[in-house]
Design an enzyme around this catalytic site. Structure first.
Site, PDB file in Angstrom:
ATOM      1  N   GLN A  96     -37.328  27.263 -91.805  1.00  0.00           N
ATOM      2  CA  GLN A  96     -36.418  27.992 -92.682  1.00  0.00           C
ATOM      3  C   GLN A  96     -35.273  27.103 -93.131  1.00  0.00           C
ATOM      4  OE1 GLN A  96     -35.193  31.695 -90.968  1.00  0.00           O
ATOM      5  NE2 GLN A  96     -33.579  32.088 -92.454  1.00  0.00           N
ATOM      6  N   TYR A 134     -44.752  28.645 -74.882  1.00  0.00           N
ATOM      7  CA  TYR A 134     -44.256  29.892 -74.324  1.00  0.00           C
ATOM      8  C   TYR A 134     -44.355  29.751 -72.807  1.00  0.00           C
ATOM      9  CZ  TYR A 134     -44.608  31.894 -78.985  1.00  0.00           C
ATOM     10  OH  TYR A 134     -44.446  32.162 -80.328  1.00  0.00           O
TER      11      TYR A 134
END
Length: 535
Positions: A115, A216
């Site tokens: 982003q 993760y």
């Protein structure tokens, strides 16, 4: 004292959703005004990755190459793993060394820019297309009626009013606009809060020299996620905190954060420099409606979801893509205002779907303790991204349509509401490259091509015929050699005729799709309103 300004569309928020909406509005000839309360675009390396459907849209906008170059070379791999620590035992690998090959489904490949890099690209393109962008500008209130919206805004010079025909609310997951409109949300609500820590460390050898790595972590005392950024040597890790106890991101010392980083990485004496820390919320919420009068919600204002699966940012970009052509059609007078009702009809079911998928991914990847059997079953990603349908909304639906939201894009039906299948035209040109600026009628029939010219002229709709040779594409679109398929600017199929038909049928279908009440009458003669293209 500043005088009141007037713009066709006011976009509130310059994140991925707002920047996308502005860019695509400009592409369709509508110069928007974007206001953003922050002083600049995001400096957080989050929302990384542009999936195939997003890259199709960015190709239409002319920025796909820029976005790809802003990311990293996918040929070096993109591992996503569940592990005890970065250096520790791997429990499960989710994505292997290479992304899947979807070349049979789309002519584009995915990209992996963050982003932080993508927002400026979208805004630069929006400016090229006539958009104004004002940072440090906050919307204080909105008032709307049947004629438009008046926004009271404030910047460093004071307050002033902007009058707009429509507002795109891209003001984030808290969305003051959504709250002021009284639009509720549904979903699982708040799921937690995290501190995201940017740090520098030499980890190339540990992550095997890859430009991208996402871990993760389960059972790690330091945190639950580790990810690379666009900048070599800069990384991000995250851990949960509870603001209800008075805990705050700024309450952690650098020394405490270094200890957490070392635990996450799995190297006790790792040399770490803390760069930044920021608090963020984790939630599963979807707005009860995406449209409230002349205000349309996009991005996190419309749907907030866990990041697991990487579709939050992609869905935000695509919200802008799907909404922009509809706003342009209404503002330019070739569609009725009712077309804008389809923003909620089409995008809210998708928001529910993707938010549910991201939540289910979170359970699998980092929160197995939250599994209770109520999470959605996982859907194959190619169906989520290229097989999603709009069985209601701005289409001329077929009576036999079962209303299904998903289909296998490798076995396309070509029915209205479905993503236009990927086929190759002459000279290696993909069908995607003829979509994006107006309606396209794909056909092998000169009679249908002639009908398209008449209808485009009579209804003053941007419609062109793409006259093709007979071939396998007819099967993909579910029509015969005498038929035709009408594709919307956002490359969803709006209507089809499986065989011989008339200009009056095409006109009536367009009037249905565009919420026009002129009945689709077609003159018996007259010059064509558009060219017929062959391919």
């Amino acid at each position: 004292m500043r005088t009141e300004e007037s713009v066709p569309v006011l976009v509130v928020g310059a994140g991925l959703a707002g920047a996308s909406a502005a860019m695509f509005l400009g592409l369709h000839g509508i110069p928007a005004l974007v206001v953003e309360r922050h002083p600049a675009t995001s400096n957080q390396p989050k929302a990384r990755g542009q999936s195939w459907h997003t890259m199709e849209a960015l190709r239409i906008a002319g920025v796909a190459e820029r976005v790809s170059e802003a990311g990293y070379d996918l040929s070096v791999g993109m591992p996503i793993v569940i592990a005890e620590s970065v250096a520790g035992r791997t429990l499960h690998e989710i994505v292997g060394e290479q992304p899947p090959d979807w070349s049979h489904l789309t002519p584009v490949t995915m990209a992996m820019a963050s982003q932080e890099k993508v927002e400026p690209i979208l805004l630069d393109r929006a400016r090229e297309l006539g958009t104004q962008v004002r940072f440090g500008t906050e919307v204080l209130r909105l008032d709307q009626d049947g004629d438009g919206v008046r926004a009271r805004v404030r910047d460093s010079s004071g307050e002033y009013t902007v009058a707009a025909q429509y507002v795109v609310a891209a003001d984030g997951w808290r969305s003051p606009i959504r709250q002021a409109l009284g639009v509720g949300t549904h979903g699982r609500g708040a799921l937690g809060h995290s501190v995201m820590v940017q740090f520098r460390a030499e980890l190339d050898e540990l992550v095997q020299g890859r430009d991208f790595a996402l871990f993760y972590l389960q059972g790690n005392p330091g945190g639950n996620v580790f990810v690379s950024t666009d900048e070599p040597g800069r990384w991000v890790m995250g851990f949960d905190y509870d603001p209800d106890t008075g805990d705050r991101p700024e309450s952690y010392t650098d020394a405490e954060l270094v200890d957490r980083v070392r635990a996450v990485v799995g190297v006790d004496d790792l040399d770490v420099t803390i760069v930044d820390r920021v608090g963020t919320g984790l939630a599963h919420r979807v707005a009860d409606t995406f449209t409230a009068g002349r205000v349309h919600l996009v991005g996190d204002a419309a749907h907030t979801m866990p990041p697991h699966g990487g579709q939050g940012g992609n869905t935000a970009v695509m919200d802008g893509f799907y909404l922009a052509w509809k706003l342009a059609a209404v503002l330019q007078g070739w569609a009725g205002p009712g077309l804008l009702d389809s923003h909620d009809t089409e995008r809210r079911p998708y928001g529910d779907l993707i938010a549910g998928q991201q939540y289910a991914n979170m359970i699998v990847r980092s929160a197995p303790d939250k599994a209770d059997g109520t999470e959605d079953p996982l859907v194959p990603p190619e169906q989520q991204l290229l097989g999603y349908r709009c069985p209601g909304g701005a289409i001329a639906a077929e009576p036999a349509d079962d209303g299904g939201l998903l289909e296998d894009p490798a076995q396309p039906t070509g029915r209205p509401g479905s993503h236009a299948p990927h086929v190759w035209l002459r000279d290696g040109v993909p069908a995607l490259d003829v979509f994006g600026r107006g309606f396209v009628l794909l056909t092998a029939s000169p009679a249908w091509a002639e009908a398209a010219e008449r209808v485009a002229d009579d209804l003053a709709v941007p419609l062109r015929a793409q006259l093709l040779d007979e071939g396998e594409w007819l099967t993909a679109y579910g029509i015969g050699a005498a038929g035709a398929s009408l594709v919307r600017p956002d490359r969803f199929i709006a209507w089809r005729a499986t065989g011989v038909g008339s200009a009056a049928e095409l006109s009536a279908a367009l009037c249905t799709v565009l919420s026009r009440d002129d009945g689709g009458s077609v003159r018996s003669s007259g010059p064509g309103g558009t060219r017929t293209h062959t391919g």
